[in-house]
Design a protein around this motif. Structure first.
Motif, PDB file in Angstrom:
ATOM      1  N   SER A  26       0.831  -1.217   0.000  1.00 13.49           N
ATOM      2  CA  SER A  26       0.000   0.000   0.000  1.00 13.49           C
ATOM      3  C   SER A  26       0.861   1.261   0.000  1.00 13.49           C
ATOM      4  O   SER A  26       0.591   2.213  -0.740  1.00 13.49           O
ATOM      5  N   ALA A  29       2.466   1.527  -3.410  1.00 17.23           N
ATOM      6  CA  ALA A  29       1.493   1.911  -4.449  1.00 17.23           C
ATOM      7  C   ALA A  29       1.275   3.420  -4.458  1.00 17.23           C
ATOM      8  O   ALA A  29       1.124   4.035  -5.515  1.00 17.23           O
ATOM      9  N   ALA A  70       3.181  -3.286  -6.267  1.00 16.37           N
ATOM     10  CA  ALA A  70       2.694  -1.926  -6.026  1.00 16.37           C
ATOM     11  C   ALA A  70       1.897  -1.425  -7.230  1.00 16.37           C
ATOM     12  O   ALA A  70       0.833  -0.814  -7.078  1.00 16.37           O
ATOM     13  N   LYS A  73      -1.498  -3.102  -7.297  1.00 20.45           N
ATOM     14  CA  LYS A  73      -2.425  -2.501  -6.327  1.00 20.45           C
ATOM     15  C   LYS A  73      -2.908  -1.139  -6.825  1.00 20.45           C
ATOM     16  O   LYS A  73      -4.104  -0.833  -6.753  1.00 20.45           O
ATOM     17  N   ALA A  74      -2.007  -0.309  -7.345  1.00 25.50           N
ATOM     18  CA  ALA A  74      -2.381   1.016  -7.845  1.00 25.50           C
ATOM     19  C   ALA A  74      -3.391   0.890  -8.988  1.00 25.50           C
ATOM     20  O   ALA A  74      -4.383   1.624  -9.036  1.00 25.50           O
TER      21      ALA A  74
END
Length: 201
Positions: A26, A29, A70, A73-74
């Motif tokens: 998180s 990201a 990352a 997730k983004a």
């Protein structure tokens, strides 16, 4: 009894490790969108996540592996935000709502949680294959989401319009963030929005 306790302890450790891993991803990201891939270092990510640098390799095989997670997730956050806007609209108005949200001043200013394509586009071609694969998958997903809002979805014309629409959205957002003239930034967003909402599109 001892076996149950040992199993419970192991499960708790695994859950804690998963939570820590998720926290690192998180943080990363947000960081890649804020500072770019090249500006995102392992030491900085671990510090922001409240962990030691040495703990990194118990979670990732390499920096590239972390960047790929990352980016995943983004991209997932961005796709979910767009899909959420679409889901809340009555039929026929979803495309306009999605464009309004994407080309909004708030999105220009919210780099850390915004579209990774606009934040990272120019850097992506120089990244490891696993990072480029993530970006490619997200671009295809966004093209499909845009095309689905077209009355002639499934036809070649809808797909081609979706390609142009996504390219215009991302390009306008990227340029609106790049300039240091607020009036020009607004003008780029608003012109793209008017063009994409024109009856011919």
């Amino acid at each position: 009894m001892m076996i149950i306790m040992r199993k419970s302890t192991m499960n708790a450790r695994a859950a804690a490790k998963d939570a820590t891993h998720e926290r690192i991803v998180s943080v990363a990201a947000r960081a890649i969108r804020r500072s770019g891939y090249d500006g995102t270092g392992v030491a900085d990510i671990m510090k922001e996540a409240g962990l030691t640098h040495g703990a990194f390799y118990s979670h990732f095989a390499s920096r590239e592996a972390m960047l790929a997670e990352a980016a995943t997730k983004a991209c997932a956050e961005s796709a979910a935000a767009a899909a959420d806007v679409v889901a809340k609209q009555p039929p026929g108005t979803a495309m306009a709502a999605m464009l309004d949200a994407y080309l909004s001043k708030a999105h220009v200013e919210n780099v850390e949680q915004g579209c990774p394509l606009a934040a990272l586009g120019s850097e992506t071609s120089r990244q490891a294959p696993e990072v480029r694969r993530v970006a490619t998958r997200h671009i295809k997903e966004m093209i499909d989401l845009v095309a689905r809002q077209s009355p002639d979805w499934g036809q070649p014309g809808a797909h081609e319009r979706a390609l142009v629409t996504l390219s215009t959205m991302v390009g306008a957002l990227l340029l609106a963030r790049a300039v240091d003239d607020p009036g020009l930034s607004d003008g780029l967003r608003e012109a793209a929005l008017r063009h994409l909402l024109a009856p011919t599109h």
